[in-house]
Design a protein around this motif. Structure first.
Motif, PDB file in Angstrom:
ATOM      1  N   GLY A   4       2.281  57.991   7.197  1.00  0.00           N
ATOM      2  CA  GLY A   4       3.034  57.809   5.961  1.00  0.00           C
ATOM      3  C   GLY A   4       4.461  58.281   6.130  1.00  0.00           C
ATOM      4  N   LYS A   5       5.336  57.730   5.272  1.00  0.00           N
ATOM      5  CA  LYS A   5       6.756  58.073   5.359  1.00  0.00           C
ATOM      6  C   LYS A   5       7.041  59.294   4.491  1.00  0.00           C
ATOM      7  CE  LYS A   5       9.834  54.659   5.711  1.00  0.00           C
ATOM      8  NZ  LYS A   5      10.766  53.579   5.293  1.00  0.00           N
ATOM      9  N   TYR A  28       3.250  61.338  11.312  1.00  0.00           N
ATOM     10  CA  TYR A  28       4.011  60.915  10.127  1.00  0.00           C
ATOM     11  C   TYR A  28       5.345  60.304  10.546  1.00  0.00           C
ATOM     12  CZ  TYR A  28       0.625  63.401   7.291  1.00  0.00           C
ATOM     13  OH  TYR A  28      -0.535  63.792   6.698  1.00  0.00           O
ATOM     14  N   GLU A  29       5.974  59.651   9.569  1.00  0.00           N
ATOM     15  CA  GLU A  29       7.258  58.998   9.813  1.00  0.00           C
ATOM     16  C   GLU A  29       8.311  59.689   8.938  1.00  0.00           C
ATOM     17  OE1 GLU A  29       8.983  54.562   9.044  1.00  0.00           O
ATOM     18  OE2 GLU A  29       6.824  54.837   8.900  1.00  0.00           O
ATOM     19  N   GLU A  75      14.490  53.031   1.615  1.00  0.00           N
ATOM     20  CA  GLU A  75      13.301  53.478   2.336  1.00  0.00           C
ATOM     21  C   GLU A  75      12.079  53.159   1.478  1.00  0.00           C
ATOM     22  OE1 GLU A  75      13.310  54.638   5.312  1.00  0.00           O
ATOM     23  OE2 GLU A  75      15.405  55.211   5.596  1.00  0.00           O
ATOM     24  N   GLN A  76      11.501  52.024   1.712  1.00  0.00           N
ATOM     25  CA  GLN A  76      10.331  51.648   0.899  1.00  0.00           C
ATOM     26  C   GLN A  76       9.137  52.531   1.275  1.00  0.00           C
ATOM     27  OE1 GLN A  76      10.144  47.807  -0.468  1.00  0.00           O
ATOM     28  NE2 GLN A  76      12.134  48.608  -0.992  1.00  0.00           N
ATOM     29  N   ASN A  77       8.229  52.689   0.348  1.00  0.00           N
ATOM     30  CA  ASN A  77       6.959  53.374   0.655  1.00  0.00           C
ATOM     31  C   ASN A  77       7.061  54.830   1.043  1.00  0.00           C
ATOM     32  OD1 ASN A  77       5.229  51.232   0.195  1.00  0.00           O
ATOM     33  ND2 ASN A  77       5.736  50.343   2.200  1.00  0.00           N
ATOM     34  N   ILE A  78       7.941  55.559   0.386  1.00  0.00           N
ATOM     35  CA  ILE A  78       7.960  57.009   0.642  1.00  0.00           C
ATOM     36  C   ILE A  78       6.698  57.591   0.004  1.00  0.00           C
ATOM     37  CG2 ILE A  78       9.165  59.179   0.158  1.00  0.00           C
ATOM     38  CD1 ILE A  78      11.773  57.521   0.063  1.00  0.00           C
ATOM     39  N   GLN A  79       5.950  58.332   0.809  1.00  0.00           N
ATOM     40  CA  GLN A  79       4.681  58.884   0.311  1.00  0.00           C
ATOM     41  C   GLN A  79       4.843  60.288  -0.260  1.00  0.00           C
ATOM     42  OE1 GLN A  79       1.332  57.202   1.630  1.00  0.00           O
ATOM     43  NE2 GLN A  79       2.880  55.644   1.324  1.00  0.00           N
ATOM     44  N   LYS A 119       8.174  56.653  -8.659  1.00  0.00           N
ATOM     45  CA  LYS A 119       6.727  56.908  -8.630  1.00  0.00           C
ATOM     46  C   LYS A 119       6.252  57.467  -7.281  1.00  0.00           C
ATOM     47  CE  LYS A 119       5.561  53.727 -12.337  1.00  0.00           C
ATOM     48  NZ  LYS A 119       6.825  54.077 -12.985  1.00  0.00           N
ATOM     49  N   VAL A 120       7.029  58.438  -6.804  1.00  0.00           N
ATOM     50  CA  VAL A 120       6.619  59.169  -5.590  1.00  0.00           C
ATOM     51  C   VAL A 120       6.114  60.536  -6.072  1.00  0.00           C
ATOM     52  CG1 VAL A 120       7.407  60.201  -3.416  1.00  0.00           C
ATOM     53  CG2 VAL A 120       8.330  57.987  -4.160  1.00  0.00           C
TER      54      VAL A 120
END
Ligand SMILES: NC(=O)c1ccc[n+]([C@@H]2O[C@H](COP(=O)([O-])OP(=O)(O)OC[C@H]3O[C@@H](n4cnc5c(N)ncnc54)[C@H](O)[C@@H]3O)[C@@H](O)[C@H]2O)c1
Ligand SMILES: O=c1ccn([C@@H]2O[C@H](COP(=O)(O)OP(=O)(O)O[C@H]3O[C@H](CO)[C@H](O)[C@H](O)[C@H]3O)[C@@H](O)[C@H]2O)c(=O)[nH]1
Length: 344
Positions: A4-5, A28-29, A75-79, A119-120
């Motif tokens: 995950g980012k 992780y990224e 940065e899409q998809n930051i977890q 929504k992170v």
């Protein structure tokens, strides 16, 4: 496939850079945000030298909401986010409190607003054992009462913890926050490619020790030997920065696996207290250098004795330190030597 980012604010700094390396090693990224107010681009080169590739870095200020929004858009998809970015000089905070409230509290509030917008939900926050003030009982557990801070810097940590608690209680927010209360991080990565870069005369013990041994400072002053401790010098819980970095990886993992409460606090230390003289002797043993030091008066505002009860972080985070004080001192010395080499 990455786990995950993870956005790492202050990722070019001392603890942040070590955490970025541990995140990559755990799959992780990481993506770094830093304004380089207390770090240098060379930290990014050090990280790249360890990992064999560059980690993306956005040079922005965390108090700048538009710039933060752009990073979250790009940065899409930051977890999840690990928020290190803050100022940390206790003395300076006494003289310039607004600078500290603006940066430390302001950057957290701005970051939380943007995390909500995008929504992170997952946040790991850098707190400090400074929130315990001068504790009545040792070791300190997470239940030990938080006390009135004795500096504006300390108060920013206390206020930030309260903000995260208020958010958890609001019912409207989906943010989950884990506040890690660090004890005294010391040392450097074993590669000696990243470490602490104190600007000017260091305030902290270990950089002062290594600079004295390297001949940059004439002698170290031990601040007081008349405390109620084994040898009269203050007691601290010194944790290797690589161990501390790993605590962030397990805290992120717990959040991503949905195991964390909406707000949680963990002590991150070794569970052992050492005096200043013990720290000096551990350095001498690890480095083979004799340290030039003298005992001077107490330093105003010093906590005589503090170390962590690590029962909760061991049980619930599954976190345990592995490095000894001597290993940490050896890595601090190797880092000091590598800094000398780059200057020649
Ligand atoms: N080092 C310690 O002894 C210690 C102890 C307890 C808690 N902490 C906390 O841990 C965190 C990291 O500490 P560190 O020792 O790595 O400090 P550091 O100064 O080395 O790292 C902080 C990084 O954040 C950056 N930064 C500061 N304000 C920023 C902003 N507004 N926007 C973007 N970047 C910004 C700095 O340039 C630096 O790279 C801080 O929150 C600090 O208060 C540190
Ligand atoms: O030249 C020095 C420097 C330090 N010390 C002693 O070494 C110990 C550790 O001092 P540091 O300044 O390295 O660390 P502190 O525990 O005082 O401060 C750290 O912990 C605080 C919380 O207690 C804050 O979080 C702060 O940012 C962080 O640097 C203290 O007993 C101090 O008196 C000396 O004897 N001589």
């Amino acid at each position: 496939m990455a786990n995950g980012k993870i956005l790492v604010t202050g990722g070019a700094g001392y603890i942040g850079s070590h955490t970025v390396v541990e995140l990559v090693e755990a799959g992780y990224e990481p993506v770094i945000i830093d304004n380089f107010s207390n770090s240098e681009e060379s930290a990014l080169e050090g990280i790249a030298a360890i990992l064999g590739r560059h980690i993306p870095c956005h040079r922005i200020d965390c108090t700048d909401i538009e710039a933060l929004r752009k990073v979250f858009e790009l940065e899409q998809n930051i977890q999840g986010v690990i928020h290190f970015a803050a100022y940390k000089a206790v003395g300076e905070s006494v003289n310039e409190p607004l600078k500290y409230y603006h940066n430390n509290v302001g950057s957290l509030v701005t970051l939380l607003q943007v995390m909500e917008e995008f929504k992170v939900p997952n946040l790991v926050f850098s707190s400090s054992c400074t929130v315990y003030g001068i504790p009545d009982k040792l070791p300190v557990t997470e239940q030990t009462p938080v006390q009135k801070a004795n500096s504006p810097y300390g108060n920013t940590k206390k206020v930030c913890e309260e903000i995260l608690t208020d958010l958890a209680n609001s019912g409207d927010s989906n943010i989950r926050a884990t506040a890690l209360r660090y004890f005294n991080p010391i040392g450097a990565h074993p590669s000696a490619k990243i470490g602490e870069l104190p600007l000017g005369v260091p305030n902290n013990l270990v950089p002062f020790i290594t600079q004295t041994a390297a001949g940059i400072r004439k002698e170290l002053t031990v601040f007081g030997d008349d405390y109620d401790t084994a040898d009269g010098t203050c007691v601290r819980d010194y944790i290797h920065v690589v161990d501390l970095a790993k605590a962030h990886v397990v805290a992120v993992e717990r959040l991503l696996q949905g195991k964390a409460e909406s707000i949680e606090f963990f002590n991150v230390g070794t569970g052992t207290g050492n005096t200043v003289l013990e720290a000096i002797h551990a350095f001498e043993k690890a480095s083979g250098q004799k340290l030039n030091y003298k005992v001077g008066p107490r330093r105003a505002g010093d906590v005589p004795k503090i170390y962590a009860d690590v029962t909760k972080s061991t049980k619930e985070l599954g976190f345990k330190t592995t490095s000894t004080l001597e290993e940490a001192m050896k890595s601090a010395w190797d880092w000091q030597l590598s800094l000398q080499k780059t200057k020649v």
